[in-house]
Design an enzyme around this catalytic site. Structure first.
Site, PDB file in Angstrom:
ATOM      1  N   GLU A 465       0.820  -1.052   0.050  1.00 28.21           N
ATOM      2  CA  GLU A 465       0.087   0.009   0.009  1.00 28.21           C
ATOM      3  C   GLU A 465       0.780   1.233  -0.096  1.00 28.21           C
ATOM      4  O   GLU A 465       1.970   1.316   0.479  1.00 28.21           O
ATOM      5  CB  GLU A 465      -0.911  -0.199   1.376  1.00 28.21           C
ATOM      6  N   LYS A 535      -9.462   2.912  -2.056  1.00 25.25           N
ATOM      7  CA  LYS A 535      -9.700   2.317  -0.729  1.00 25.25           C
ATOM      8  C   LYS A 535     -11.142   2.769  -0.434  1.00 25.25           C
ATOM      9  O   LYS A 535     -11.102   4.053  -0.062  1.00 25.25           O
ATOM     10  CB  LYS A 535      -8.449   2.776   0.245  1.00 25.25           C
ATOM     11  N   CYS A 567      -5.608  -3.261   2.457  1.00 26.23           N
ATOM     12  CA  CYS A 567      -5.219  -3.348   3.956  1.00 26.23           C
ATOM     13  C   CYS A 567      -6.489  -3.464   4.907  1.00 26.23           C
ATOM     14  O   CYS A 567      -7.136  -4.378   4.923  1.00 26.23           O
ATOM     15  CB  CYS A 567      -4.353  -1.954   4.416  1.00 26.23           C
TER      16      CYS A 567
END
Length: 709
Positions: A465, A535, A567
């Protein structure tokens, strides 16, 4: 009314321009601002005021919605004193929910789906029924013997679900075929791969989209495009089971406020002018759609435009006019299918606004809303070919192995031994330690890791990320200064190394788009960016430095159907499930995992979540985390590759830079995954028993920071 995203983006860029110029990342940022032709026209039109509205589409940009784009491009909205923002739909965007939550004034949706939302309390009403005819097909191979609905009995049937199955199931029941007992229903992705791979006997298609995908695919036996004669097609409209699809919806309470009914009338009339233009000059509308960034090629959009026109024209009583007979038939399908408890009340649709819009058109053009097309003329695609749009990846090629600076571990995944399938490949997680703010150094660091992974045999390499510029930003201004667009230097470097090695790259970037900064993951091939994910679930202070994404895309690749999460998304079961329901075979998860204060002895919680997501969705997951410490925040590594059964294939990697590889077979394992006799977490779902959440009422991420208002 709402302010357009582009204007907000320009304001943000202005506010932070000085900061960006002084930042270490400022010189690497590449941002542009622009205004639409429609907005410019609106500003110069003879209007006492310009009303700003948003319409949310049912799906992504394509010719299915060409009328809206044409009305904007040609100034039809501007002429009627409207500044219209067109919001794309997607897998995780439900137009009627966006409408009900007040985030749009208009939505494009199907009748049954919209009435289900209304039954659950959404104050939405149909104000114009654009599509007069339905487009559902059930397609099988010509040698299948499926030439009637009754012939579906005893077969394996692909369905998208989500309400798309209702028309088909109603037709089957009327023909004596019980969908619950007489067929095996499997989850179908939004493509034709189940049929092409003979994983289902028949699949759903729309006349204007998925059927074209078949005819754009090369028959490996002949080297030529598939022909209509290769398939057997059941047209539900022709068989008497058509239901009402795309129409325009608004909130009833909104319509009753001020002059909003007049705004709605003008919106319908201008949109109709767009559709009239697309009827009379289809080629220019195709150009307009392609210019908007459609993922499918021009030939596919031209085919779609032709078929969409057949769903609208001839407009028996004028474009958008509601047929009570068609409404009642459609609603009954919803009731019989158990999606609607009862027929909606009489206020579920209204005709006065569309009638008023038709009067505006009559005054302007003397009946242009009617067409002389023969309503019995059915899709011409059954006798024509269209250009191929399916993109194929370059064959992986590897360079001689350089001197390795990272430990490398490898694993094979196959029950009982190493893989020998022709669809198997090696995937790698390149665990690195990016430097915050140093985009150039991170480009060098990550491309070197990709080369090393490719030399170890990897055809697809996953990076952490925020690998482009780091993660621990002080504030939004610093995050903005370090962001870059999709054609920025890091993504260009990843494309160059992909072209050099033949290995595809998935990595996290700080993405700049329309003045917003997203924590994004990109999938890059030698051709360029294949997919972008922003995200959705922002963790902790990320809400102060990034804007939130709103969908979970899936893309077809040489490695299978691929989706991405980032994540913290792994902590939300809906994330991976959203990808699995679209047919994803493989989930790539760039991550920056940190120590968990409640960690117990054993696997890290991040690894446990990754394993659970893989198992409960029957997908492979490759999660690549970073290492090192950034502004006091330590990262734990622990990168893993997990099989579709939930067991770790490679890793967890140690807390140092490392290359982790595993051999996997997402495509070759499809049937085994779907037909697993022990666990079928996708096939055994019971969606009707689950809680359906109302639209969220929590503040947006931007509202948490007063500097980003």
């Amino acid at each position: 009314m709402l302010t357009s995203t582009l204007r907000r983006g320009a304001a943000l860029l202005g506010a932070f321009g000085a900061v960006a110029a002084l930042s270490a990342c400022g010189g690497m940022s590449e941002a542009t601002t622009s205004s639409t032709a429609a907005a410019a026209a609106a500003s110069s039109a003879d209007c006492a005021k310009v009303d700003e509205v948003t319409v949310v589409l049912q799906w992504v940009t394509q010719a299915q919605f060409a009328g809206y784009y044409a009305a904007k491009e040609n100034g039809d909205y501007a002429k009627r004193c409207l500044d219209v923002t067109i919001q794309e739909g997607g897998t995780n965007v439900v137009p009627q929910q966006v409408l009900a939550s007040g985030n749009a004034q208009f939505a494009v949706s199907h009748v049954i789906k919209s009435m289900a939302s209304r039954e659950q309390g959404a104050d939405i009403v149909n104000i114009s029924q654009t599509f007069e005819r339905g487009a559902y097909l059930q397609v099988s191979w010509a040698d299948s013997g499926i030439t009637s609905l009754t012939a579906l009995k005893g077969t394996t049937l692909g369905s998208w679900g989500g309400g798309n199955e209702l028309t088909l199931f109603a037709a089957m029941k009327a023909s004596g075929v019980d969908p619950a007992k007489d067929v095996t229903v499997v989850q179908q992705p939004f493509d034709m791969s189940l049929l092409l791979n003979r994983e289902a006997d028949s699949v759903q298609a729309k006349t204007y989209n998925e059927y074209a995908q078949l005819l754009e695919t090369v028959n490996p036996a002949t080297g030529q495009l598939y022909q209509p004669s290769d398939f057997s097609t059941l047209d539900l409209q022709d068989l008497g089971f058509g239901t009402l699809e795309d129409g325009v919806y608004a909130q009833q309470a909104w319509l009753e406020q001020g002059d909003n009914a007049d705004i709605a009338t003008r919106f319908i009339a201008a949109t109709d002018e767009g559709w009239i233009h697309c009827r009379d000059d289809a080629d220019s509308c195709v150009d307009t759609v392609v210019a908007q960034g459609s993922a499918l090629g021009r030939s596919h959009q031209a085919f779609m435009m032709n078929e969409i026109n057949k769903l609208i024209w001839p407009s028996t009583s004028g474009i958008g006019a509601m047929s009570k007979e068609a409404w009642d038939r459609t609603v009954q399908v919803g009731v019989d299918g158990g999606v609607l408890a009862a027929a909606p009340d009489a206020g579920a649709y209204r005709t006065d606004l569309n009638d008023a819009a038709l009067e505006l058109l009559e005054a302007d053009g003397g009946g242009r809303q009617r067409s002389q097309l023969d309503p019995r003329h059915r899709p011409a695609h059954r006798g024509r070919q269209v250009g191929r749009w399916v993109r194929e990846g370059a064959p992986p090629r590897n360079l001689p192995a350089p001197t390795s600076t990272h430990p490398t571990t490898t694993s094979d995944h196959c029950p009982g031994g190493p893989m020998t399938s022709g669809t198997a490949f090696t995937i790698a997680c390149a665990q690195v330690d990016p430097v915050i703010g140093d985009v150039e150094a991170n480009a060098d660091l990550t491309t070197a890791a990709v080369r090393e992974a490719a030399a170890a045999g990897a055809s697809l390499v996953v990076l952490p990320e925020c690998a482009s510029a780091g993660w621990a930003f002080h504030d939004y201004a610093e995050s903005l200064a370090c962001a870059q667009p999709l054609d920025g230097p890091v993504v260009r470097a990843w494309q160059a190394v992909a072209d050099e090695t033949g290995a595809w790259v998935c990595g996290g970037i700080n993405e700049l788009s329309d003045g917003r900064v997203y924590n994004s993951a990109v999938l890059v091939s030698p051709r360029g960016v294949e997919s972008v994910y922003r995200k959705v679930h922002l963790w902790n202070s990320e809400k102060l430095v990034f804007d939130r994404g709103d969908s979970f895309p899936v893309v077809e690749t040489p490695f299978g159907r691929v989706g991405m999460i980032i994540c913290y998304d792994a902590w939300f079961p809906e994330s991976t499930r959203s990808l699995a329901l679209q047919g994803a075979d493989l989930v790539l998860a760039p991550s920056d995992w940190v120590p968990n204060p409640h960690q117990q002895p054993g696997p890290s919680l991040a690894n446990v979540m990754t394993m659970a997501n893989a198992h409960s969705n029957q997908v492979y997951v490759a999660a690549c985390s970073r290492v090192g410490t950034e502004r006091g925040q330590r990262f734990i590594g622990d990168s893993v590759v997990v099989g579709h059964d939930g067991w770790v294939l490679a890793g967890p990697a140690p807390d140092v830079p490392a290359i982790l590889t595993a051999r996997i077979d997402p495509v070759g394992s499809r049937r085994a995954r779907r037909e697993d006799p022990f666990n079928r977490p996708l096939g055994d779902r019971e969606p009707t028993a689950y809680v359906h959440e109302p639209p969220p009422t929590a503040p947006s991420s931007s509202s948490l920071d007063p500097t980003r208002a």
